[in-house]
Design a protein around this motif. Structure first.
Motif, PDB file in Angstrom:
ATOM      1  N   THR A  10       0.802  -1.229   0.000  1.00  0.00           N
ATOM      2  CA  THR A  10       0.000   0.000   0.000  1.00  0.00           C
ATOM      3  C   THR A  10       0.830   1.272   0.000  1.00  0.00           C
ATOM      4  N   HIS A  12       2.609   2.711  -2.143  1.00  0.00           N
ATOM      5  CA  HIS A  12       2.513   3.507  -3.368  1.00  0.00           C
ATOM      6  C   HIS A  12       1.261   4.392  -3.391  1.00  0.00           C
ATOM      7  N   GLU A  13       0.305   4.155  -2.496  1.00  0.00           N
ATOM      8  CA  GLU A  13      -0.940   4.923  -2.460  1.00  0.00           C
ATOM      9  C   GLU A  13      -0.848   6.170  -1.573  1.00  0.00           C
ATOM     10  N   ALA A  16      -1.629   9.684  -3.178  1.00  0.00           N
ATOM     11  CA  ALA A  16      -3.033   9.830  -3.584  1.00  0.00           C
ATOM     12  C   ALA A  16      -3.942   9.994  -2.367  1.00  0.00           C
ATOM     13  N   ILE A  17      -3.660   9.279  -1.293  1.00  0.00           N
ATOM     14  CA  ILE A  17      -4.459   9.403  -0.067  1.00  0.00           C
ATOM     15  C   ILE A  17      -4.290  10.805   0.522  1.00  0.00           C
TER      16      ILE A  17
END
Length: 124
Positions: A10, A12-13, A16-17
């Motif tokens: 996770t 890599h997210e 964006a979060i």
């Protein structure tokens, strides 16, 4: 809150979060590295083997590197983040947070307790 950050699953997210949180009006952000206390570590290992069999060993290796060779370290201040080996995740979070204008934890507004009054004995 970006949580849990699971290395190689996770992480890599994160950007964006943070972007979504900023767009929704958040002014502060934090993150928590995956914690695997007690029985959770067994459930996570099973889940990992079922859903990411190609990465399971790598993910657990990264977690163990961060936790001093263990799946979990219960020490306060370590269990939520991790020692120096997570500098990449910390730096990545710091850069993304700064770009979006999130305040540092040091700059957060402090709770004003001036109006607080303990309850009377009769209210207890």
């Amino acid at each position: 809150m970006v949580a849990p950050v699971i290395p190689a699953i996770t992480d890599h997210e994160m950007e964006a979060i943070l972007q979504a949180a900023h767009s929704a009006g958040a002014s502060f952000a934090g993150y928590t590295l995956l914690r695997l206390p007690h029985e959770v570590k067994l459930l996570f290992r099973d889940w990992l083997a079922a859903h990411y069999p190609d990465r399971a060993m790598h993910v657990m290796s990264l977690i163990n590197q961060v936790r001093g060779g263990k799946d979990y370290d219960s020490r306060f201040g370590i269990r939520m983040r991790a020692p120096d080996r997570t500098r990449v995740a910390s730096k990545r979070f710091e850069i993304a947070s700064r770009k979006l204008g999130f305040s540092d934890s040091e700059e957060r507004q402090h709770l004003n307790t001036q109006a607080f009054r303990p309850p009377d004995a009769a209210d207890r």
